[in-house]
Write a protein that holds these residues in place. Sequence first.
Motif, PDB file in Angstrom:
ATOM      1  N   SER A  98       1.160  -9.562 -34.685  1.00  0.00           N
ATOM      2  CA  SER A  98       1.350  -9.027 -33.342  1.00  0.00           C
ATOM      3  C   SER A  98       2.321  -7.847 -33.327  1.00  0.00           C
ATOM      4  O   SER A  98       2.854  -7.512 -32.265  1.00  0.00           O
ATOM      5  CB  SER A  98       1.860 -10.126 -32.399  1.00  0.00           C
ATOM      6  OG  SER A  98       0.933 -11.173 -32.320  1.00  0.00           O
ATOM      7  N   TRP A  99       2.576  -7.264 -34.454  1.00  0.00           N
ATOM      8  CA  TRP A  99       3.480  -6.102 -34.508  1.00  0.00           C
ATOM      9  C   TRP A  99       2.955  -4.989 -33.594  1.00  0.00           C
ATOM     10  O   TRP A  99       3.715  -4.346 -32.882  1.00  0.00           O
ATOM     11  CB  TRP A  99       3.602  -5.612 -35.949  1.00  0.00           C
ATOM     12  CG  TRP A  99       4.431  -4.359 -36.097  1.00  0.00           C
ATOM     13  CD1 TRP A  99       3.964  -3.109 -36.288  1.00  0.00           C
ATOM     14  CD2 TRP A  99       5.841  -4.263 -36.053  1.00  0.00           C
ATOM     15  NE1 TRP A  99       5.003  -2.212 -36.367  1.00  0.00           N
ATOM     16  CE2 TRP A  99       6.177  -2.910 -36.240  1.00  0.00           C
ATOM     17  CE3 TRP A  99       6.865  -5.207 -35.878  1.00  0.00           C
ATOM     18  CZ2 TRP A  99       7.490  -2.454 -36.249  1.00  0.00           C
ATOM     19  CZ3 TRP A  99       8.183  -4.760 -35.893  1.00  0.00           C
ATOM     20  CH2 TRP A  99       8.483  -3.387 -36.080  1.00  0.00           C
ATOM     21  N   GLU A 100       1.639  -4.766 -33.607  1.00  0.00           N
ATOM     22  CA  GLU A 100       1.055  -3.737 -32.762  1.00  0.00           C
ATOM     23  C   GLU A 100       1.318  -4.033 -31.282  1.00  0.00           C
ATOM     24  O   GLU A 100       1.521  -3.128 -30.485  1.00  0.00           O
ATOM     25  CB  GLU A 100      -0.449  -3.632 -33.029  1.00  0.00           C
ATOM     26  CG  GLU A 100      -0.820  -3.027 -34.378  1.00  0.00           C
ATOM     27  CD  GLU A 100      -0.623  -4.020 -35.512  1.00  0.00           C
ATOM     28  OE1 GLU A 100      -0.393  -5.208 -35.213  1.00  0.00           O
ATOM     29  OE2 GLU A 100      -0.685  -3.602 -36.689  1.00  0.00           O
ATOM     30  N   GLU A 101       1.310  -5.344 -30.918  1.00  0.00           N
ATOM     31  CA  GLU A 101       1.575  -5.712 -29.522  1.00  0.00           C
ATOM     32  C   GLU A 101       2.999  -5.349 -29.126  1.00  0.00           C
ATOM     33  O   GLU A 101       3.244  -4.848 -28.027  1.00  0.00           O
ATOM     34  CB  GLU A 101       1.329  -7.214 -29.324  1.00  0.00           C
ATOM     35  CG  GLU A 101       1.546  -7.668 -27.888  1.00  0.00           C
ATOM     36  CD  GLU A 101       1.340  -9.159 -27.717  1.00  0.00           C
ATOM     37  OE1 GLU A 101       1.601  -9.648 -26.609  1.00  0.00           O
ATOM     38  OE2 GLU A 101       0.924  -9.820 -28.685  1.00  0.00           O
ATOM     39  N   VAL A 121       4.846  -2.944 -30.470  1.00  0.00           N
ATOM     40  CA  VAL A 121       4.937  -1.484 -30.388  1.00  0.00           C
ATOM     41  C   VAL A 121       4.346  -0.987 -29.077  1.00  0.00           C
ATOM     42  O   VAL A 121       4.915  -0.129 -28.387  1.00  0.00           O
ATOM     43  CB  VAL A 121       4.217  -0.836 -31.592  1.00  0.00           C
ATOM     44  CG1 VAL A 121       4.135   0.670 -31.429  1.00  0.00           C
ATOM     45  CG2 VAL A 121       4.938  -1.185 -32.890  1.00  0.00           C
ATOM     46  N   THR A 122       3.183  -1.525 -28.695  1.00  0.00           N
ATOM     47  CA  THR A 122       2.539  -1.115 -27.453  1.00  0.00           C
ATOM     48  C   THR A 122       3.426  -1.428 -26.252  1.00  0.00           C
ATOM     49  O   THR A 122       3.591  -0.610 -25.337  1.00  0.00           O
ATOM     50  CB  THR A 122       1.183  -1.813 -27.308  1.00  0.00           C
ATOM     51  OG1 THR A 122       0.368  -1.505 -28.436  1.00  0.00           O
ATOM     52  CG2 THR A 122       0.479  -1.364 -26.040  1.00  0.00           C
ATOM     53  N   ARG A 172       8.790  -8.450 -41.911  1.00  0.00           N
ATOM     54  CA  ARG A 172       7.884  -7.515 -42.589  1.00  0.00           C
ATOM     55  C   ARG A 172       8.506  -6.984 -43.884  1.00  0.00           C
ATOM     56  O   ARG A 172       7.849  -6.868 -44.918  1.00  0.00           O
ATOM     57  CB  ARG A 172       7.552  -6.340 -41.661  1.00  0.00           C
ATOM     58  CG  ARG A 172       6.575  -6.706 -40.552  1.00  0.00           C
ATOM     59  CD  ARG A 172       6.588  -5.652 -39.429  1.00  0.00           C
ATOM     60  NE  ARG A 172       6.200  -4.337 -39.909  1.00  0.00           N
ATOM     61  CZ  ARG A 172       4.936  -3.893 -39.969  1.00  0.00           C
ATOM     62  NH1 ARG A 172       3.943  -4.694 -39.585  1.00  0.00           N
ATOM     63  NH2 ARG A 172       4.659  -2.688 -40.413  1.00  0.00           N
TER      64      ARG A 172
END
Length: 548
Positions: free
Chosen positions: A15-18, A20-21, A56
């Motif tokens: 969920s790293w992209e979540e 960042v978003t 990470r």
Amino acid sequence: MNATPAAADLPAEGSWEELVTLALLGTGRRTPPAWAAGREVPVAVLDAAAVATLRRRAGMRPSRAAARPEPAAPDPRSPLPPAAARRLAALLADRPGSGGGRRGAAPDLMELLPQWLALAGARGFAAPAETLPALLDAARGRTDLRPAALAFAGPRALWLARLNPDWRFALRSVPGGGAALPGPDEPERTRQIWEEGLFAERVALLTALRARRPAAARELLATTWGTERAEDRLMFLDSLRSGLGASDEPFLERALTDRSRNVRATAAELLSALPGSALAARMAARAGSCVAVDRTRETPSIVVEAPHECDASMERDGVVPKAPAGRGERSWWLGQLVEAAPLGTWPRRLGGRTPEEIVALPVTDDWRDELHAAWCRAAVRQRDPGWSRALLGAPSAPEAGGPGAVSLAERSKLLTTLAPAERAGWVAGFIATHGLSEAFQLLGVCAVPWAGPLGRAVVDALDIARDAGSYPWSFSGVMGLAERCLDPLEAGRLEALTAIPDETEHAAPGAGGYWAEAFQRLVTTLRLRADMTAELSPPESGRAPTAP
């Protein structure tokens, strides 16, 4: 301060992209996830990002270390003497000024760097390792420095150039990009580079091979000639200028039928530089039919009947049919024929006269300038000093035009065919008669350091210009050449000129002070050059010094 959320409260893996978003859009515009409920949402998001970042990094596998570069090839040359090394550092540290204003009496060190590099290279010294970055930066900014700078910098500079994109020019400037070219006992590697290498590698290979074994280079070129692109054929053909000889004639004759007009023209030019070639004989017959001596006149005169057409055979032999704008077709064709004909044609054709006697003959119908200009080009192409002397005439002639030299550019080219001492003597005579106003271009082809008579002629002319009361800026180009080209032994004789002279009635205001400053800079520069030479001289017990 809020506590770090428990592991169960953190976003799921992937969920790293979540995160960042959410951070980019803002929690006010994006519905917070369930794990942030009941807490101050922005702080919760940042805490979660910190923990996710740590996860990470901890889970990242270490990458394999890059291979170490191979060490630079050793440089077997002698190290620079300490004084010379310090001098090099000072020359490299000097940077051109912003322009404008007075130069003052200080020498221009950057203008002395090319001479220093050539001298150090000729005497077999290696560049100190710590100066290589500055040397490469200097060569990057000045293309005129590159040959001497890279030769002096040696293999370590090429090693550095492979590691820095800013210095890649060095790899393009050295044959083979700094890689060792195959030797005569490596025919298979030679063939491989020629058939599979990059264009720059192929040019470097052909050039190096031509310097060592001209016939082998020509034979290598012939193996792929029919499949090369036109622009590549032109570049490869140009390499045959080095070591050009009669054995190249069959190959060049075949090139006269090439599809490319530029290739045909270059082949014809090379053949015309071989006085014994079949093309030279054809051109001699054509040119000879256009030029003759009329003995029916009271004074023997040259008569010219220019060609009335450019036929297919002339075009095949390199005559360009279409004249440039402003040129008549017939004079254009005549010039090309005479330029390509062997100069030995004319004494036989014109009554056994010498070149001096031929160029002294009157030419009818205003063909003189066209005919003499073509003879000038032929003398330069065929490197014929006898015809060059005849066309230059005496340097003291009115306007120094000579019988056939129609411009300063032509005179400069003719001078290059003479031995250095004779060249310097002619230019010295020109300056003694006509001064410096037109001498700059002529001085540029003279060997350095200038011979004694030439140096004295330049100094005397500068002294006369000073006494005339003009400003020295009109002679700044010649003064700059003198700083680089005068023999340093002239410094003592120039000392008297560094004093400010009494201003005459017609002198420009302050001109005397400017001249004194310019001569002081000249003297200082000459002494600096003398010091540079001494610092690069080998010890008394070592080898004899090489002339600069």
